[in-house]
Enzyme design. Structure first.
Site, PDB file in Angstrom:
ATOM      1  N   GLU B  49       0.857  -1.185   0.000  1.00 11.93           N
ATOM      2  CA  GLU B  49       0.000   0.000   0.000  1.00 11.93           C
ATOM      3  C   GLU B  49       0.892   1.234   0.000  1.00 11.93           C
ATOM      4  O   GLU B  49       1.733   1.393   0.887  1.00 11.93           O
ATOM      5  CB  GLU B  49      -0.865  -0.052   1.265  1.00 11.93           C
ATOM      6  N   ASP B  60      -5.296  10.328   9.719  1.00 13.89           N
ATOM      7  CA  ASP B  60      -3.967   9.828  10.063  1.00 13.89           C
ATOM      8  C   ASP B  60      -3.413  10.402  11.346  1.00 13.89           C
ATOM      9  O   ASP B  60      -3.556  11.590  11.636  1.00 13.89           O
ATOM     10  CB  ASP B  60      -3.002  10.098   8.911  1.00 13.89           C
TER      11      ASP B  60
END
Lengths: 407, 268
Positions: B49, B60
């Site tokens: 990824e 995040d």
């Protein structure tokens, strides 16, 4: 004041998906979807609940001091030499700005949802202070995220929030301003969403925030409309408000958008110049894109990275704008203009000396442009400025810009 | 059938769970990104990824945020990231998927983004801020290009909605283990087993679990319940050392760490 909460047009927008035309919607991580759905549903119920409105109206009247006056600024009008200028005095609200209207509404929603903790972002600190105030009033835990650059620029507001029991968390990431404070508040909410409500302070972010904040701020436009009818016997010719995220402008404009003869003007922060990075005027210089969960005009590079922006006023220092403003721009219903830092500072002095009113630096942008517009009008015409906040909070920054120290 | 489907078909035959490491493209530079991808491929990654740095990543935690900030400050652009992937992907067995904000996809244009990703050998995309309601148009473009559009389901997703998301997803379903942002955690939530078990029965697609996974013990636990294990912040944190330490040392350390993570993934 009695009367419809929103106009028929504003009632029909946004649609179910939170769209104003192509703008708005919801572009957020899946984790937040459930909370946003619950918030939309709870707001839908509250909106149809007379008891909710009665409670909010009571707070507006006795806690905020509403209705805020519509004041004929005679010396400012003479100075401009054109239209009669009226000031919608949101600066006289408790906590000194329009932000409290939204915070009280959302605090009541927080209670209805059974949540006990509130988070918020703040730029100039006005929304932070208003949130801390509403939370103290209802005994809710309160945590406010604020860019460390804004903490420096607005230390008086930081101290006020702390005095009312709120925790202020300085955000060191990115440009350390409003945009980063929103990022950090969203991250907190990602982890705390089951117990925490996020009181977003402007008409930005994912659906239903642009709708909720506009509706709670629409008290400004409804009162203005009635006060104009009382004092002038008619609606004003022009209404001017400053636009960062755009909540005071949305609240002022929404009840007037169906009155087609009223010219509506939003004023963005022109900063130092029209060069990229030197201003905070996405409606003038940006393009439609995605930021903070909504699709609206934004300052972005060709890769979709959010650009840094600048304004002398922390409350306008934001690269995006509410999706309904994008819609009003596209449909041509509202005109959007710019005012530079130096022009805003001059308007601050002008209002101080002609009327004995210190406006917030955000508000000074609207004052500056409004005086220009008024000059081109005739004395039998009327122009209303949304005087969204008072300038006490800016005294340190203005002294700093002039090389003076207040310490 | 995208390359992702092929990966899971093979893993099913081997009765193994997928190992899906996440790295930030361009931190500290794209040459290092390419080296890391080759290393991950050699050390047992099933799918890699690749995070496309974004200025405002609200899902995040600090490790990936600061990694994105470093990469953007170093001037990384989408075009150069895809050029790097175009170079490195033919040398890898594991296909790459991009983790990319919809802000970027929208600005570049859906068709153009998907077409340039396909040209770069990218097999799938994860767009964490594009909810299922808004995903139809992009899903159509991805389908035409044979690129998987991997959608996310979280602990806050109601079950009827989870089924809708799973039905709209291709390649695999990304199950987010925790209510929160990316980042390492000491323990995985106890309800994870039930949630993932239910989803695997219902989804009709492989289910990979990410967020918070950082130890071989986590990998063992997740591999026993899911079709794949996604590890992000723990790897990005190790790679972050590359801006201060000799790169070979960082890569050697990373290889050892990955070997430890992959060890529990033997046939079960």
């Amino acid at each position: 004041m009695a009367g419809p909460r929103t106009t028929s047009t504003a009632r029909s927008l946004p649609d179910e998906a939170g769209r104003f035309g192509e703008f708005g919607g919801r572009f957020v991580p899946e984790t937040l979807t459930k909370a946003l759905d619950e918030l939309a549903a709870e707001y839908g119920r509250a909106r149809d609940d007379d008891g909710f409105h009665a409670r909010l109206d009571g707070l507006f009247r006795n806690f905020v001091g509403r209705p805020s006056p519509l004041y004929h600024a005679e010396r400012l009008s003479r100075h401009a030499g054109g239209a009669q200028i009226y000031l919608k005095r949101e600066d006289l609200n408790h906590t000194g700005a329009h932000k409290i209207n939204n915070c009280l509404g959302q605090a009541l929603l927080t209670l209805r949802m059974g949540k006990r903790r509130v988070i918020a972002e703040t730029g100039a600190g006005q929304h932070g202070v208003a949130t801390a105030t509403a939370c103290a009033r209802f005994g809710l835990d309160c945590c406010v995220y604020m860019g460390s650059e804004d903490v420096r620029r607005q230390k008086l507001n930081v101290f006020k929030m702390q005095l009312m029991g709120a925790e202020v968390r300085a955000v060191e990431s990115g440009s350390r301003t409003l945009r980063d404070a929103i990022n950090e508040a969203m991250r907190d909410w990602m982890a705390s969403v089951d117990t925490t409500h996020y009181i977003l302070g402007s008409v930005v972010g994912p659906h239903p925030f642009p709708l909720i904040v506009r509706d709670f701020q629409s008290v400004i436009g409804h009162e203005t409309r009635e006060q104009c009818l009382e004092q002038l016997g008619r609606l004003p010719d022009v209404v001017v408000a400053c636009v960062g995220g755009g909540s005071n402008a949305a609240g002022m404009f929404a009840p007037l958008v169906d009155d087609e003869d009223v010219r509506l003007i939003g004023v963005e922060a022109g900063g130092r110049s029209s060069e990229a990075g030197e201003h905070a005027a996405p409606l003038a210089h940006g393009r439609p894109g995605v930021l903070h969960g909504t699709f609206s005009y934004v300052m972005q590079d060709d890769d979709g990275q959010t650009s840094d922006v600048h304004s002398v006023s922390a409350g306008l220092d934001y690269p995006g704008v509410g999706p309904e403003h994008s819609y009003w721009k596209e449909t041509g219903r509202v005109e959007y203009a710019e005012c530079r830092d130096d022009q805003a500072l001059d308007a601050f002095d002008l209002l101080a000396r002609t009327e004995g009113i210190l406006p917030a630096l955000e508000t000074a942008h609207a004052v500056s442009y409004a005086v220009e517009v008024a000059r081109s009008m005739s004395p039998d015409q009327a122009l209303v400025i949304c005087l969204s906040g008072r300038g006490d909070k800016d005294a340190y920054e203005i002294a700093h810009l002039r090389g003076q120290s207040l310490d | 059938m995208s390359a992702i489907d092929g990966v899971f078909e093979k893993l099913r035959a081997e009765r193994r769970a997928a190992f899906v490491p996440f790295i930030t493209a361009g931190d500290p530079d794209l040459e290092f990104t390419a080296e890391t991808l080759r290393l991950l491929d050699e050390h047992g990654a099933s799918i890699c990824e690749v995070g496309i740095p974004y200025s405002d990543p609200i899902a995040d935690g600090p490790v990936i945020q600061t990694s994105y900030t470093r990469a953007l400050a170093a001037g990384v652009r989408l075009e150069s990231i895809l050029a790097t992937l175009r170079g490195v992907s033919p040398q890898m067995t594991a296909p790459c998927v991009t983790m990319v904000s919809y802000a970027i996809v929208h600005r570049v244009g859906r068709e153009r983004f998907v077409e340039s990703a396909r040209e770069a050998g990218v097999a799938g995309a994860i767009v964490p801020d594009l909810p299922v309601e808004e995903a139809d148009a992009l899903a159509g473009v991805c389908r035409a290009a044979d690129i998987s559009l991997i959608q996310l389901i979280t602990p806050t997703t109601p079950r009827d909605r989870a089924l809708r998301i799973a039905a709209a997803s291709t390649g695999f379903v990304y199950y987010v283990s925790v209510t929160g942002i990316t980042g390492e955690r000491t323990e995985l939530p106890p309800e994870l087993v039930d949630n993932v078990g239910w989803l695997r029965e219902q989804a009709g697609l492989p289910v990979c679990v990410g967020f918070g996974i950082s130890t071989p013990e986590h990998v063992r636990q997740v591999a026993a319940m899911a079709d794949g294990v996604i590890v992000g912040s723990a790897i990005v944190r190790r790679m972050a050392a590359a801006s201060q330490q000799p790169r070979q040392q960082v890569l050697d350390d990373l290889a050892r760490y990955v070997d430890e993570l992959v060890a529990p993934l033997a046939k079960h």
